[in-house]
Write a protein that holds these residues in place. Structure first.
Motif, PDB file in Angstrom:
ATOM      1  N   TRP A 106      64.765  59.816  -1.879  1.00 30.19           N
ATOM      2  CA  TRP A 106      63.366  59.806  -1.464  1.00 30.19           C
ATOM      3  C   TRP A 106      63.093  61.118  -0.734  1.00 30.19           C
ATOM      4  O   TRP A 106      64.021  61.769  -0.264  1.00 30.19           O
ATOM      5  N   GLU A 107      61.806  61.499  -0.725  1.00 27.87           N
ATOM      6  CA  GLU A 107      61.428  62.808  -0.200  1.00 27.87           C
ATOM      7  C   GLU A 107      60.249  62.705   0.764  1.00 27.87           C
ATOM      8  O   GLU A 107      59.387  61.844   0.620  1.00 27.87           O
ATOM      9  N   VAL A 108      60.229  63.647   1.715  1.00 25.64           N
ATOM     10  CA  VAL A 108      59.108  63.847   2.627  1.00 25.64           C
ATOM     11  C   VAL A 108      58.353  65.056   2.089  1.00 25.64           C
ATOM     12  O   VAL A 108      58.926  66.146   1.971  1.00 25.64           O
ATOM     13  N   VAL A 109      57.064  64.863   1.748  1.00 29.98           N
ATOM     14  CA  VAL A 109      56.304  65.906   1.062  1.00 29.98           C
ATOM     15  C   VAL A 109      55.060  66.287   1.869  1.00 29.98           C
ATOM     16  O   VAL A 109      54.298  65.417   2.309  1.00 29.98           O
ATOM     17  N   ALA A 110      54.851  67.597   2.066  1.00 26.74           N
ATOM     18  CA  ALA A 110      53.676  68.119   2.761  1.00 26.74           C
ATOM     19  C   ALA A 110      52.446  67.987   1.861  1.00 26.74           C
ATOM     20  O   ALA A 110      52.577  67.855   0.632  1.00 26.74           O
ATOM     21  N   PRO A 111      51.241  68.055   2.439  1.00 24.59           N
ATOM     22  CA  PRO A 111      50.015  67.970   1.629  1.00 24.59           C
ATOM     23  C   PRO A 111      49.931  69.015   0.522  1.00 24.59           C
ATOM     24  O   PRO A 111      49.323  68.769  -0.517  1.00 24.59           O
ATOM     25  N   ASP A 112      50.558  70.164   0.707  1.00 25.92           N
ATOM     26  CA  ASP A 112      50.508  71.215  -0.324  1.00 25.92           C
ATOM     27  C   ASP A 112      51.594  71.046  -1.395  1.00 25.92           C
ATOM     28  O   ASP A 112      51.746  71.892  -2.265  1.00 25.92           O
ATOM     29  N   GLY A 113      52.377  69.952  -1.311  1.00 33.34           N
ATOM     30  CA  GLY A 113      53.391  69.682  -2.320  1.00 33.34           C
ATOM     31  C   GLY A 113      54.796  70.132  -1.974  1.00 33.34           C
ATOM     32  O   GLY A 113      55.751  69.825  -2.690  1.00 33.34           O
ATOM     33  N   ARG A 114      54.952  70.886  -0.862  1.00 32.18           N
ATOM     34  CA  ARG A 114      56.289  71.323  -0.454  1.00 32.18           C
ATOM     35  C   ARG A 114      57.135  70.121  -0.036  1.00 32.18           C
ATOM     36  O   ARG A 114      56.681  69.279   0.720  1.00 32.18           O
ATOM     37  N   VAL A 115      58.363  70.080  -0.519  1.00 31.20           N
ATOM     38  CA  VAL A 115      59.300  69.046  -0.097  1.00 31.20           C
ATOM     39  C   VAL A 115      59.928  69.517   1.210  1.00 31.20           C
ATOM     40  O   VAL A 115      60.600  70.552   1.255  1.00 31.20           O
ATOM     41  N   LEU A 116      59.705  68.748   2.282  1.00 37.18           N
ATOM     42  CA  LEU A 116      60.179  69.121   3.611  1.00 37.18           C
ATOM     43  C   LEU A 116      61.521  68.486   3.957  1.00 37.18           C
ATOM     44  O   LEU A 116      62.218  68.952   4.857  1.00 37.18           O
ATOM     45  N   GLY A 117      61.860  67.427   3.256  1.00 35.77           N
ATOM     46  CA  GLY A 117      63.135  66.760   3.501  1.00 35.77           C
ATOM     47  C   GLY A 117      63.475  65.834   2.352  1.00 35.77           C
ATOM     48  O   GLY A 117      62.576  65.262   1.729  1.00 35.77           O
ATOM     49  N   THR A 118      64.763  65.682   2.061  1.00 34.74           N
ATOM     50  CA  THR A 118      65.217  64.814   0.974  1.00 34.74           C
ATOM     51  C   THR A 118      66.383  63.973   1.463  1.00 34.74           C
ATOM     52  O   THR A 118      67.342  64.509   2.019  1.00 34.74           O
ATOM     53  N   ASP A 120      50.836  72.510  11.703  1.00 34.73           N
ATOM     54  CA  ASP A 120      49.529  72.260  11.094  1.00 34.73           C
ATOM     55  C   ASP A 120      49.526  71.067  10.137  1.00 34.73           C
ATOM     56  O   ASP A 120      48.478  70.709   9.594  1.00 34.73           O
ATOM     57  N   VAL A 121      50.660  70.419   9.946  1.00 34.57           N
ATOM     58  CA  VAL A 121      50.746  69.253   9.065  1.00 34.57           C
ATOM     59  C   VAL A 121      50.675  67.996   9.918  1.00 34.57           C
ATOM     60  O   VAL A 121      51.511  67.796  10.802  1.00 34.57           O
ATOM     61  N   ASP A 122      49.660  67.165   9.678  1.00 39.87           N
ATOM     62  CA  ASP A 122      49.513  65.945  10.475  1.00 39.87           C
ATOM     63  C   ASP A 122      49.743  64.666   9.670  1.00 39.87           C
ATOM     64  O   ASP A 122      49.735  63.568  10.217  1.00 39.87           O
ATOM     65  N   THR A 123      49.977  64.807   8.360  1.00 47.60           N
ATOM     66  CA  THR A 123      50.279  63.674   7.491  1.00 47.60           C
ATOM     67  C   THR A 123      51.236  64.141   6.399  1.00 47.60           C
ATOM     68  O   THR A 123      51.066  65.237   5.860  1.00 47.60           O
ATOM     69  N   VAL A 124      52.223  63.313   6.087  1.00 41.45           N
ATOM     70  CA  VAL A 124      53.127  63.601   4.975  1.00 41.45           C
ATOM     71  C   VAL A 124      53.107  62.424   4.013  1.00 41.45           C
ATOM     72  O   VAL A 124      52.689  61.324   4.363  1.00 41.45           O
ATOM     73  N   THR A 125      53.570  62.672   2.809  1.00 47.20           N
ATOM     74  CA  THR A 125      53.712  61.614   1.804  1.00 47.20           C
ATOM     75  C   THR A 125      55.197  61.360   1.601  1.00 47.20           C
ATOM     76  O   THR A 125      55.987  62.302   1.521  1.00 47.20           O
ATOM     77  N   ILE A 126      55.558  60.091   1.526  1.00 47.36           N
ATOM     78  CA  ILE A 126      56.930  59.718   1.220  1.00 47.36           C
ATOM     79  C   ILE A 126      56.934  59.196  -0.210  1.00 47.36           C
ATOM     80  O   ILE A 126      56.148  58.300  -0.556  1.00 47.36           O
ATOM     81  N   ARG A 127      57.784  59.773  -1.046  1.00 45.91           N
ATOM     82  CA  ARG A 127      57.896  59.325  -2.431  1.00 45.91           C
ATOM     83  C   ARG A 127      59.360  59.091  -2.779  1.00 45.91           C
ATOM     84  O   ARG A 127      60.246  59.759  -2.252  1.00 45.91           O
TER      85      ARG A 127
END
Length: 126
Positions: free
Chosen positions: A63-75, A100-107
């Motif tokens: 699973w991944e932590v993804v920034a709003p711009d699509g960058r994977v910040l952690g796996t 500047d990132v206040d929300t991430v997506t977990i996929r």
């Protein structure tokens, strides 16, 4: 750990979890996620994934932590199938999130379908 530094977002529906044991494995779904900011400013994520793992040929493998711009910040790599533990929860610490990132997506990702299951958006209170 301050309460204001904890973000919890839980999604648990009978429709999502109800059919996992009945059909062939589909895509991996994120069903819950928690983000906690650590004392050093990094973030720790605790994520619950549901997937009808079928052994080594078809299982949720990360699973991944993804920034709003699509960058994977952690796996978080999942090293084995979880056929008898569904849904399952694993953690990942030391994730650096830009200010500047206040929300991430977990996929979640599985070894056959890749990305594509249910994702969760997690707010990061600072």
């Amino acid at each position: 750990m301050k309460t204001s530094n904890v973000a919890k977002l839980t999604l648990a529906t009978v429709l999502l979890l109800g059919g996992l044991g009945q059909a062939a494995a589909g895509e991996a779904d994120v069903v819950a996620a928690e983000a906690v900011q650590e004392g050093d400013g990094s973030w720790r994520f605790r994520v619950t994934v549901a997937h009808a793992d079928e052994g080594w040929d078809h299982y949720a493998d990360r699973w991944e932590v993804v920034a709003p711009d699509g960058r994977v910040l952690g796996t978080r790599v999942l090293l084995h199938p979880h056929e008898n533990e569904q849904p399952f929860t694993r953690s990942l610490g030391g994730v650096i999130i830009p200010e500047d990132v206040d929300t991430v997506t977990i996929r979640a990702h599985d070894s056959v379908h890749g990305n594509g299951g249910a994702e969760l958006s997690v707010p990061l209170p600072r």
